[in-house]
Design an enzyme around this catalytic site. Structure first.
Site, PDB file in Angstrom:
ATOM      1  CB  CYS A 118     -27.081 -14.281 -33.190  1.00  0.00           C
ATOM      2  SG  CYS A 118     -26.977 -15.867 -32.467  1.00  0.00           S
ATOM      3  CG  HIS A 259     -30.228 -14.557 -35.804  1.00  0.00           C
ATOM      4  ND1 HIS A 259     -29.195 -15.499 -36.212  1.00  0.00           N
ATOM      5  CD2 HIS A 259     -30.236 -14.934 -34.477  1.00  0.00           C
ATOM      6  CE1 HIS A 259     -28.562 -16.240 -35.472  1.00  0.00           C
ATOM      7  NE2 HIS A 259     -29.487 -16.253 -34.175  1.00  0.00           N
ATOM      8  CG  ASN A 289     -28.780 -19.763 -34.201  1.00  0.00           C
ATOM      9  OD1 ASN A 289     -27.918 -19.319 -34.928  1.00  0.00           O
ATOM     10  ND2 ASN A 289     -29.023 -19.536 -32.973  1.00  0.00           N
TER      11      ASN A 289
END
Ligand code: UT7
Length: 335
Positions: A118, A259, A289
């Site tokens: 990520c 994020h 995500n």
């Protein structure tokens, strides 16, 4: 890395995005696993995600680059380097960067993939910045793209509701304005966190066998609770650190660009920075995500909504597998 003292800065001069058409909403997951919309929304903030049914991560990257070319009329032969940030490369090798270049007929660019989960987009941005500030290259294209559906176990309710697919392209370019573009960064790794978020199979440790497939080792494993605890602290601290180091007060920050893993982690980061809800970029509700794509996708979505203006101070922050985490202070460069 400290604030740069070289002649050049790296600014964003073009961008593009690609979102697959297929949508998996929470009602879809209610049909395939034991879950419900209320649980998913209250624990994560996610309402739907995009899924690439046919094709691979390179296609997400190609779509994003084509969108960038359409928006900004970029001649792809002027790009010096392409860095593809992804945990879902088309194959272990050749690099997805090479696959994308081939699909687009790019013969004058070199490039490679980087894997920091990520945090991949931030790590790739750091590399683009270094190439440009050193004076080695003028234009570096960062692709943040992940086909998370290719490594998601759709029988595992803990994980399958979290992820989606998306592709983004962000072009970094040389500027002599030392007060524009990427202004500061702070990046971290702590390998002891590896055991909480990983994909065990397919690499040299566990090459694919019938057993690795039977044991579902080619899917994401995450100890959500363990990751959640450190992600909250990591992302909040790093965002605060970047602000403090650059003497940024909450009112100086146009947007926190976090994020998008969990709305509760984003909210904790915002509180630690002392910034208002209206100053936080959020699109986790629409896409879930998307790993390397979440941060650039936020930037592009907010630009497209007319909310992002040239000169805006942005604090980008991430936390993910590795563990990897970091923050970047960036001034937006496009009207
Ligand atoms: O992007 C990379 C970094 N990753 C992250 O930052 C993610 C960090 N972690 C998280 O975002 C959260 O931990 C999750 C969203 C993954 C999980 O939320 P949580 O509040 O930590 O839930 P939990 O894992 O503690 O589970 C609570 C309960 C459990 O049931 P019991 O054991 O209390 O009976 C789970 O089995 O919720 C259950 N559960 C579900 N229930 C309905 C887990 N998944 C689901 C589901 N639907 N999809």
């Amino acid at each position: 890395m400290p604030v740069s003292e070289t002649k050049y800065n790296a600014k964003i001069s073009a961008f593009g995005k690609f979102l697959p058409e297929t949508v998996y909403d929470n009602a879809y997951f209610e049909k395939i696993v034991d879950t419900n919309d209320e649980w998913i929304v209250s624990r994560t903030g996610i309402k739907e995600r995009r899924i690439l049914e046919n094709g691979a991560t390179s296609d997400l990257g190609v779509g994003a680059i084509q969108d960038m070319v359409k928006r900004f009329n970029i001649d792809l032969d002027t790009i010096d380097v392409m860095i593809v940030a992804t945990v879902t490369p088309d194959m272990l090798f050749p690099a997805t960067a090479c696959v994308i270049m081939d699909k687009l007929g790019m013969k004058k660019t070199w490039g490679y993939d980087i894997l920091a989960a990520c945090s991949s987009f931030l790590f790739a941005t750091s590399q683009a910045r270094s190439f440009i500030e050193a004076g080695t290259y003028k234009r570096v294209l960062v692709i943040g793209a992940d086909k998370m559906s290719s490594i998601t176990d759709y029988t595992d309710r803990n994980n399958c509701i979290l992820f989606g697919d998306a592709g983004t392209a962000i072009l970094y370019e040389r500027t002599e304005d030392k007060n524009d573009g990427v202004l500061d960064e702070t990046l971290y790794c702590d390998g002891s966190g590896g055991k909480y978020l990983y994909m065990l199979g397919g690499g040299s440790l566990n090459p694919p066998t019938h057993e690795t497939v039977d044991k579902k080792m080619h899917y994401i494993y995450q100890d959500g609770k363990a990751v959640f605890k450190v992600a909250v602290i990591g992302m909040a601290d790093v965002s605060f650190e970047i602000m403090k180091r650059n003497n940024l007060k909450p009112e100086d920050v146009a947007f926190l660009v976090p994020h998008q893993a969990n709305l509760r982690i984003i909210d904790a980061t915002r509180k630690r920075m002392g910034v208002d809800n209206s100053k936080v970029m959020i699109n986790i509700d629409k896409y879930g995500n998307t790993t390397a794509a979440t941060i650039p996708l936020c930037l592009i979505d907010y630009y497209d909504m007319g909310k992002l203006k040239k000169g805006d101070n942005l604090v980008l922050s991430s936390f993910g597998a590795g563990y990897t985490w970091g923050g970047i202070y960036l001034k937006w460069s496009i009207d």
